[in-house]
Design a protein around this motif. Structure first.
Motif, PDB file in Angstrom:
ATOM      1  N   LEU A   1      36.112  53.195  62.361  1.00 18.63           N
ATOM      2  CA  LEU A   1      34.929  53.406  61.515  1.00 18.63           C
ATOM      3  C   LEU A   1      35.120  54.638  60.644  1.00 18.63           C
ATOM      4  O   LEU A   1      35.543  55.698  61.124  1.00 18.63           O
ATOM      5  CB  LEU A   1      33.677  53.590  62.375  1.00 18.63           C
ATOM      6  CG  LEU A   1      33.223  52.393  63.219  1.00 18.63           C
ATOM      7  CD1 LEU A   1      32.045  52.800  64.111  1.00 18.63           C
ATOM      8  CD2 LEU A   1      32.838  51.215  62.329  1.00 18.63           C
ATOM      9  N   ILE A   2      34.811  54.481  59.347  1.00 17.17           N
ATOM     10  CA  ILE A   2      34.771  55.601  58.404  1.00 17.17           C
ATOM     11  C   ILE A   2      33.405  55.580  57.741  1.00 17.17           C
ATOM     12  O   ILE A   2      32.923  54.516  57.326  1.00 17.17           O
ATOM     13  CB  ILE A   2      35.882  55.486  57.340  1.00 17.17           C
ATOM     14  CG1 ILE A   2      37.245  55.804  57.948  1.00 17.17           C
ATOM     15  CG2 ILE A   2      35.620  56.420  56.153  1.00 17.17           C
ATOM     16  CD1 ILE A   2      38.402  55.670  56.977  1.00 17.17           C
ATOM     17  N   VAL A   3      32.764  56.728  57.649  1.00 16.93           N
ATOM     18  CA  VAL A   3      31.517  56.862  56.888  1.00 16.93           C
ATOM     19  C   VAL A   3      31.785  57.788  55.716  1.00 16.93           C
ATOM     20  O   VAL A   3      32.586  58.714  55.819  1.00 16.93           O
ATOM     21  CB  VAL A   3      30.369  57.410  57.769  1.00 16.93           C
ATOM     22  CG1 VAL A   3      30.043  56.425  58.883  1.00 16.93           C
ATOM     23  CG2 VAL A   3      30.724  58.760  58.369  1.00 16.93           C
ATOM     24  N   PHE A   4      31.124  57.513  54.599  1.00 16.56           N
ATOM     25  CA  PHE A   4      31.360  58.366  53.439  1.00 16.56           C
ATOM     26  C   PHE A   4      30.083  58.544  52.630  1.00 16.56           C
ATOM     27  O   PHE A   4      29.211  57.675  52.581  1.00 16.56           O
ATOM     28  CB  PHE A   4      32.488  57.816  52.559  1.00 16.56           C
ATOM     29  CG  PHE A   4      32.240  56.450  51.970  1.00 16.56           C
ATOM     30  CD1 PHE A   4      31.751  56.309  50.672  1.00 16.56           C
ATOM     31  CD2 PHE A   4      32.527  55.297  52.691  1.00 16.56           C
ATOM     32  CE1 PHE A   4      31.545  55.058  50.125  1.00 16.56           C
ATOM     33  CE2 PHE A   4      32.333  54.047  52.143  1.00 16.56           C
ATOM     34  CZ  PHE A   4      31.832  53.915  50.861  1.00 16.56           C
ATOM     35  N   GLY A   5      29.998  59.749  52.076  1.00 11.51           N
ATOM     36  CA  GLY A   5      28.920  60.139  51.176  1.00 11.51           C
ATOM     37  C   GLY A   5      29.526  61.098  50.187  1.00 11.51           C
ATOM     38  O   GLY A   5      30.347  60.704  49.349  1.00 11.51           O
ATOM     39  N   ASP A   6      29.157  62.407  50.287  1.00 12.48           N
ATOM     40  CA  ASP A   6      29.838  63.414  49.471  1.00 12.48           C
ATOM     41  C   ASP A   6      31.323  63.472  49.816  1.00 12.48           C
ATOM     42  O   ASP A   6      32.167  63.700  48.951  1.00 12.48           O
ATOM     43  CB  ASP A   6      29.221  64.798  49.710  1.00 12.48           C
ATOM     44  CG  ASP A   6      27.801  64.884  49.159  1.00 12.48           C
ATOM     45  OD1 ASP A   6      27.397  63.947  48.431  1.00 12.48           O
ATOM     46  OD2 ASP A   6      27.105  65.862  49.465  1.00 12.48           O
ATOM     47  N   LYS A   7      31.643  63.259  51.109  1.00 13.04           N
ATOM     48  CA  LYS A   7      33.014  63.206  51.593  1.00 13.04           C
ATOM     49  C   LYS A   7      33.148  62.038  52.558  1.00 13.04           C
ATOM     50  O   LYS A   7      32.162  61.439  52.981  1.00 13.04           O
ATOM     51  CB  LYS A   7      33.391  64.525  52.290  1.00 13.04           C
ATOM     52  CG  LYS A   7      33.437  65.730  51.364  1.00 13.04           C
ATOM     53  CD  LYS A   7      33.876  66.980  52.125  1.00 13.04           C
ATOM     54  CE  LYS A   7      33.932  68.191  51.202  1.00 13.04           C
ATOM     55  NZ  LYS A   7      34.365  69.420  51.919  1.00 13.04           N
ATOM     56  N   ALA A   8      34.384  61.744  52.903  1.00 20.13           N
ATOM     57  CA  ALA A   8      34.645  60.662  53.852  1.00 20.13           C
ATOM     58  C   ALA A   8      35.058  61.256  55.190  1.00 20.13           C
ATOM     59  O   ALA A   8      35.794  62.244  55.243  1.00 20.13           O
ATOM     60  CB  ALA A   8      35.743  59.740  53.320  1.00 20.13           C
ATOM     61  N   TYR A   9      34.577  60.646  56.269  1.00 16.46           N
ATOM     62  CA  TYR A   9      34.867  61.136  57.611  1.00 16.46           C
ATOM     63  C   TYR A   9      35.230  59.968  58.527  1.00 16.46           C
ATOM     64  O   TYR A   9      34.625  58.890  58.424  1.00 16.46           O
ATOM     65  CB  TYR A   9      33.651  61.864  58.206  1.00 16.46           C
ATOM     66  CG  TYR A   9      33.148  63.013  57.367  1.00 16.46           C
ATOM     67  CD1 TYR A   9      33.672  64.296  57.524  1.00 16.46           C
ATOM     68  CD2 TYR A   9      32.138  62.811  56.431  1.00 16.46           C
ATOM     69  CE1 TYR A   9      33.201  65.350  56.758  1.00 16.46           C
ATOM     70  CE2 TYR A   9      31.665  63.870  55.660  1.00 16.46           C
ATOM     71  CZ  TYR A   9      32.199  65.135  55.818  1.00 16.46           C
ATOM     72  OH  TYR A   9      31.734  66.182  55.049  1.00 16.46           O
TER      73      TYR A   9
ATOM     74  N   ASP B   1      37.914  58.672  48.118  1.00 15.88           N
ATOM     75  CA  ASP B   1      38.295  59.448  49.308  1.00 15.88           C
ATOM     76  C   ASP B   1      38.229  58.602  50.579  1.00 15.88           C
ATOM     77  O   ASP B   1      39.022  58.796  51.512  1.00 15.88           O
ATOM     78  CB  ASP B   1      37.384  60.663  49.455  1.00 15.88           C
ATOM     79  CG  ASP B   1      37.652  61.716  48.387  1.00 15.88           C
ATOM     80  OD1 ASP B   1      38.645  61.556  47.650  1.00 15.88           O
ATOM     81  OD2 ASP B   1      36.892  62.692  48.307  1.00 15.88           O
ATOM     82  N   ALA B   2      37.290  57.660  50.625  1.00 17.39           N
ATOM     83  CA  ALA B   2      37.185  56.778  51.779  1.00 17.39           C
ATOM     84  C   ALA B   2      38.434  55.902  51.892  1.00 17.39           C
ATOM     85  O   ALA B   2      38.962  55.689  52.987  1.00 17.39           O
ATOM     86  CB  ALA B   2      35.935  55.916  51.671  1.00 17.39           C
ATOM     87  N   ILE B   3      38.930  55.420  50.757  1.00  8.89           N
ATOM     88  CA  ILE B   3      40.160  54.616  50.777  1.00  8.89           C
ATOM     89  C   ILE B   3      41.343  55.486  51.197  1.00  8.89           C
ATOM     90  O   ILE B   3      42.175  55.075  52.017  1.00  8.89           O
ATOM     91  CB  ILE B   3      40.415  53.986  49.401  1.00  8.89           C
ATOM     92  CG1 ILE B   3      39.261  53.049  49.021  1.00  8.89           C
ATOM     93  CG2 ILE B   3      41.739  53.230  49.392  1.00  8.89           C
ATOM     94  CD1 ILE B   3      39.361  52.485  47.611  1.00  8.89           C
ATOM     95  N   GLY B   4      41.418  56.709  50.645  1.00 10.68           N
ATOM     96  CA  GLY B   4      42.514  57.610  51.004  1.00 10.68           C
ATOM     97  C   GLY B   4      42.511  57.961  52.486  1.00 10.68           C
ATOM     98  O   GLY B   4      43.576  58.022  53.122  1.00 10.68           O
ATOM     99  N   LEU B   5      41.329  58.183  53.056  1.00 12.72           N
ATOM    100  CA  LEU B   5      41.239  58.529  54.472  1.00 12.72           C
ATOM    101  C   LEU B   5      41.649  57.347  55.352  1.00 12.72           C
ATOM    102  O   LEU B   5      42.280  57.528  56.390  1.00 12.72           O
ATOM    103  CB  LEU B   5      39.813  58.966  54.811  1.00 12.72           C
ATOM    104  CG  LEU B   5      39.579  59.477  56.236  1.00 12.72           C
ATOM    105  CD1 LEU B   5      40.475  60.668  56.541  1.00 12.72           C
ATOM    106  CD2 LEU B   5      38.106  59.840  56.441  1.00 12.72           C
ATOM    107  N   SER B   6      41.313  56.140  54.906  1.00 14.51           N
ATOM    108  CA  SER B   6      41.718  54.962  55.686  1.00 14.51           C
ATOM    109  C   SER B   6      43.235  54.797  55.661  1.00 14.51           C
ATOM    110  O   SER B   6      43.838  54.393  56.670  1.00 14.51           O
ATOM    111  CB  SER B   6      41.040  53.707  55.143  1.00 14.51           C
ATOM    112  OG  SER B   6      41.549  53.371  53.858  1.00 14.51           O
TER     113      SER B   6
END
Length: 326
Positions: free
Chosen positions: A143-151, A183-188
């Motif tokens: 699971l990844i959640v994202f808003g201002d940043k992705a976590y 950033d969400a794609i990069g974190l994944s």
């Protein structure tokens, strides 16, 4: 279920009988005293003299016990095992990362529910994502959640109960009010680096436009394609809105197309559920299963019983012999 590892050992059961028939009886010489007046002793005692051989005969109880002990030893030689119910292990088929937009616009109550009544976009996503997770028996889920940043909220795991609980705990704006799509794609991509599974799938759900990423979504999609990550994008917002609330369907379609995935427009909760079902069908993977039965050795029971009965029989013979001698 009872099984014998060496069932052929049952052929040894008649072995004592064959030895009894085939081998000569045991003979033992004993010293004797010759006396010149032996005839007088015999005449005085009134006993008819015979040969000096002594043949000991076992009682029926002793013979039965000896055969029973031998039977137990043969059963032990057959190596009995208790085989339990089959246990099936399913190998991981896919790694699926769910990236969920938690920007402020996800709190809008403009998303048609299954009954036609409007519910918040976030609530609809929670319900559908939980149902999707519950069916991932052969997959690992992250699971990844994202808003201002992705976590990363949850690394890849097969603990579906924990994943479902964390989806329940998601709250709008917990990652900030904006949308860091790239950033969400990069974190994944970074999360998939530790995966040894060949089939890697990212499901990206958003209701807004990219406004906060340090990496553009297109560049992130290109990197994902080189790393073997297949992206499926889902848009649930209004493409006619402005600013943060506008969903760029063309951008989401471009992201999916670059990685071999597909773009979906979920207009209501039923359509959103159908999207996840179509993704599941499109990415169906061959699942490898392995089954085995737990085995527990039972050799100790017949072997131990033979030992105890043998010791008890020997003790009884010794004790009985002493009483008779007394």
């Amino acid at each position: 279920m009872l099984e014998f590892a060496f069932a052929w050992a049952v052929l040894a059961l008649p072995l004592p009988l064959l030895l009894w028939w085939g081998l000569p009886p045991h003979r033992e010489r004993a010293s004797a005293l010759r006396v010149p007046f032996f005839a007088d002793i015999v005449a005085a005692s009134g006993v008819q003299p015979g040969t000096g051989a002594v043949v000991r005969r076992r009682r029926r109880t002793q013979a039965a016990l000896l055969w029973f002990i031998w039977l137990l030893l043969v059963v032990a030689l057959m190596r009995p095992n208790w085989v339990g119910e089959p246990i099936v292990r399913t190998e991981v088929a896919r790694d699926i990362m769910l990236a969920i937009d938690l920007s402020g616009s996800m709190d809008y109550r403009d998303f048609p529910g299954r009954d036609g009544q409007p519910i918040s976009r976030h609530r609809a996503v929670q319900q559908v994502v939980k149902a999707f997770i519950a069916e991932r028996e052969s997959d690992r889920v992250g699971l990844i959640v994202f808003g201002d940043k992705a976590y990363i909220q949850l690394p890849f795991t097969r603990d579906l109960a924990t994943a479902s609980t964390l989806v329940d705990l998601m709250a709008v704006a917990m990652a900030g009010p904006q949308t860091a799509l790239g950033d969400a794609i990069g974190l994944s991509i970074h999360a998939f680096e530790s995966s040894s599974i060949e089939e890697r799938i990212l499901i990206l759900l958003t209701d807004g436009n990219d406004t906060a990423s340090r990496m553009t979504p297109i560049n992130a999609a290109a990197i994902a394609e080189r790393n073997g990550v297949e992206i499926y994008t889902i848009g649930i917002g209004d493409p006619q809105a402005t600013g943060e609330d506008r969903v760029d369907f063309s951008l989401l379609a471009d992201i999916a197309g670059r990685t071999g995935g597909e773009f979906f427009n979920a207009e209501d909760e039923n359509a959103l559920a159908a999207v996840y079902q179509r993704i599941d069908e499109a990415t169906a993977a061959e699942v490898n299963t392995e089954s085995w039965r737990p085995r527990q050795s039972l050799v100790v029971w017949p072997a131990g019983a033979a030992l105890l009965i043998g010791l008890a029989t020997l003790a009884g013979m010794r004790f009985g012999g002493r009483r008779n001698g007394a």
